[in-house]
Design an enzyme around this catalytic site. Sequence first.
Site, PDB file in Angstrom:
ATOM      1  N   LYS A 117       4.066  -1.153 -21.564  1.00  0.00           N
ATOM      2  CA  LYS A 117       4.443  -1.890 -20.147  1.00  0.00           C
ATOM      3  C   LYS A 117       3.486  -1.033 -19.259  1.00  0.00           C
ATOM      4  O   LYS A 117       3.856   0.339 -18.926  1.00  0.00           O
ATOM      5  CB  LYS A 117       5.659  -1.901 -19.985  1.00  0.00           C
ATOM      6  N   TYR A 226      -3.158  -9.009 -20.660  1.00  0.00           N
ATOM      7  CA  TYR A 226      -2.097  -8.901 -21.825  1.00  0.00           C
ATOM      8  C   TYR A 226      -1.756 -10.359 -22.312  1.00  0.00           C
ATOM      9  O   TYR A 226      -1.095 -10.403 -23.120  1.00  0.00           O
ATOM     10  CB  TYR A 226      -1.030  -8.030 -21.286  1.00  0.00           C
ATOM     11  N   LYS A 315      12.545  -0.357 -22.037  1.00  0.00           N
ATOM     12  CA  LYS A 315      12.299   0.849 -20.910  1.00  0.00           C
ATOM     13  C   LYS A 315      12.091   2.199 -21.780  1.00  0.00           C
ATOM     14  O   LYS A 315      13.312   2.553 -22.503  1.00  0.00           O
ATOM     15  CB  LYS A 315      13.043   0.644 -19.866  1.00  0.00           C
ATOM     16  N   CYS A 437      -7.246  27.844   7.224  1.00  0.00           N
ATOM     17  CA  CYS A 437      -7.754  29.318   7.344  1.00  0.00           C
ATOM     18  C   CYS A 437      -9.092  29.213   8.084  1.00  0.00           C
ATOM     19  O   CYS A 437      -9.787  28.463   7.751  1.00  0.00           O
ATOM     20  CB  CYS A 437      -8.035  29.920   5.908  1.00  0.00           C
TER      21      CYS A 437
HETATM   22  S1  IVH Z   1       3.798 -10.021 -20.318  1.00  0.00           S
HETATM   23  C1  IVH Z   1       6.204 -12.860 -20.787  1.00  0.00           C
HETATM   24  N1  IVH Z   1       2.803  -7.458 -20.996  1.00  0.00           N
HETATM   25  O1  IVH Z   1       5.472  -6.606 -16.213  1.00  0.00           O
HETATM   26  C2  IVH Z   1       5.592 -12.722 -19.391  1.00  0.00           C
HETATM   27  N2  IVH Z   1       3.801  -7.869 -18.709  1.00  0.00           N
HETATM   28  O2  IVH Z   1       8.554  -7.795 -15.614  1.00  0.00           O
HETATM   29  C3  IVH Z   1       5.441 -11.205 -18.563  1.00  0.00           C
HETATM   30  N3  IVH Z   1       3.597  -5.933 -17.288  1.00  0.00           N
HETATM   31  O3  IVH Z   1       4.935  -8.359 -13.589  1.00  0.00           O
HETATM   32  C4  IVH Z   1       4.187 -10.714 -18.972  1.00  0.00           C
HETATM   33  N4  IVH Z   1       2.814  -4.710 -18.637  1.00  0.00           N
HETATM   34  O4  IVH Z   1       2.715  -7.527 -14.718  1.00  0.00           O
HETATM   35  C5  IVH Z   1       3.438  -8.406 -20.047  1.00  0.00           C
HETATM   36  N5  IVH Z   1       1.916  -5.748 -21.717  1.00  0.00           N
HETATM   37  C6  IVH Z   1       2.622  -6.419 -20.895  1.00  0.00           C
HETATM   38  C7  IVH Z   1       3.133  -5.781 -19.529  1.00  0.00           C
HETATM   39  C8  IVH Z   1       3.509  -6.537 -18.635  1.00  0.00           C
HETATM   40  C9  IVH Z   1       3.255  -4.857 -17.615  1.00  0.00           C
HETATM   41  C10 IVH Z   1       4.319  -6.317 -16.247  1.00  0.00           C
HETATM   42  C11 IVH Z   1       3.823  -7.786 -15.601  1.00  0.00           C
HETATM   43  C12 IVH Z   1       5.100  -8.281 -14.664  1.00  0.00           C
HETATM   44  C13 IVH Z   1       6.340  -7.302 -15.402  1.00  0.00           C
HETATM   45  C14 IVH Z   1       7.320  -8.338 -16.122  1.00  0.00           C
END
Ligand code: IVH
Length: 681
Positions: A117, A226, A315, A437
Amino acid sequence: MKDLAPARDRIAELRKQINHHNYRYHVLDSPEVSDAEYDELMRELKALEERHPHLITSISPTQRVGAAPVTAFGVVRHPYPLLSLGNAFSRDELYAWHGRITKLLKGQPVRFVCEHKLDGLAVALTYVNGQLTTGATRGDSLNGENITHNLKTIRSIPLSVAGDVPPRFEVRGEVFLPKASFERLNRERASQGLPLYANPRNSAAGSVRQLDPRVTAGRALDGYIYMLGYAEGWPLPPGHWETLQYLSSLGFKLNPHNRLLSTIEEVEGYYEEWAEKRHQLPYETDGIVVKVDSLEQQTGLGDVGREPRWAVAYKFPAVQGTTKLKSIEISVGRTGSLNPYAVLEPVSIGGVTIRQAALHNEDDIRRKDLREGDSVIVQRAGDVIPQVVAPIESKRSGKEKIFSLKDKLFSKEKGRPVCPICGTGIYRPQDEVMYYCANAACTAQIQQRLEHFVSRSGMDIRGVGEKLSAALYAEGLVHDVSDLYYLKEKRADLLGLEKLAEKSVDNILAAIKTSKKRPLGRVIFSLGIRHVGGETAEILAREFGRLDDLAAASRDRLLEIAAVGPKITDSILAFFGQEENRRIIQRLKQAGVRLETEAATGEMPLAGLEFVITGRLEGLSRHEVRSMIKALGGTTKDRLTQSTSYLVVGKEPGSKLAHALKMGIKQINEDEMRRLMEPNK
Ligand code: IVH
């Protein structure tokens, strides 16, 4: 001091109103005010916060990435909402999610794609006929901000994709600032007295939401795609994993650590592995995202509100800890700045023992109200440099000491505060937050300037680190940075240093030679002009093209540049006004250090790039391609490595293509290769 109470009260009132309207709009779907009225409230709040940056808190609606776009950028309506993710904070919650989906899928086998994430800013990129037409933020999930120009400055985002592609499609991903760039940016902001970004996410958002794309360009942003948002009139692969491979083959950058797994136990293993290893990653990640692979199953599972049932964010535990702030000490930076830092009672956070933390400047310490002797909350936000978040006021005994830099550096002997290294007097320029300095020849400063010059973000001279630059200086082999380029005449002396072997000396001299061709922006940054960070240096390089032209620039000419204010201007003029600095530049030039941009010399568009070729190229033999690349400053290799910039894919490519996909290396076809060679056509 002006009375801040009216501003504080108005800010509180505005935040309350905006939060209320956000709730009506996003949660109840029943707004009470028009968009324009809402925008006006937000504008007023932003203006007030800009005038009183110390009143900004992370929960202000202006800091919320998901807030409705209020913008000078224009709004983009997303054809399909950009969803968010439900969270799992424990193993039990992960298994509960798994239980829910298996039940809904009636026990069908499920495969999972696990991803990091990423802690940045969500973006949606639309391609029409293979061209990037729009780049937008998530906004409130249905309406985002149009930040196309800024996203176009991010090198890992392809401006066009070639081959057999859907006529219109959208990919989604995360744009982020790698940890090292985040830390660098904050150091620069601290020295300019600007409010610091609290975390890489904030700074990514701040960087792409700039009205001047040149500022974005200077910020070393990166991004991973992603998911596919949609692809009109196009047969989709049956699973998310295959879709990702397809996107990768089109040239999109994907996280190489994504993985396809078959059981929830394996998912748990992936989580454990990265909970441990994530600190070694160059970017920030606060958990993993688990996605059901099969698109059919995804559709079957559907969404609840704005969250899909088919994915969950699991998380990582927060990397915060508490400890004692034993004292605040001061080090001397390369510009002579006196930098306070926290000496902490050692504490282990996320497996790393923290003993010190940067504190940036006195105002920042005041703002946080940190006192020597306080119990404090410490966190590892960026990479290795930890932060002191806040004092724990309830634990105060009353014996804690309020910090004053002048008191700390007070010399009884001299009756005034002095530099802790050389004992010369200190001063604080008007309108600045830092003390300095006053002695340009202070040993600490000279050594730091050398270290800065050779550092990775500077001229990147491998092998000459902190220790060796100190030794070179101490032995009188190097007095200023230009001396580095004359070391080859002193080979014998080098061999005596730090027990250096012949081979290491050769390597060091080779690294020094290679650095002569660094881009001009790097050279300007490496010179260590006060207030000129990497970002400003890039802008100056592009603006002037030649170091001599920058050195000769008048005050008016410098002030014409949007990103250069009076403070930076003064500092540039002062730097080039010094005889000593002009001499150093002259010697760099004589040694053959390139002091022009590629555009200015009209050569070497491929400098610094490494190519590997697979398959047959039309109209050009392998040999010809290789020598063309070389003539334009690039290199070619036979094998793919982490340093490969591009795989050039011809007809009937070999197994390298699959390897490149796995390794996340960008692929280009012959046309794209030619475009790289002739960037201005
Ligand atoms: S998938 C399924 N994949 O997390 C739809 N999101 O709360 C969600 N994020 O704002 C998106 N890494 O920007 C996905 N590998 C990842 C991610 C990701 C970060 C962020 C995304 C979104 C938030 C979702």
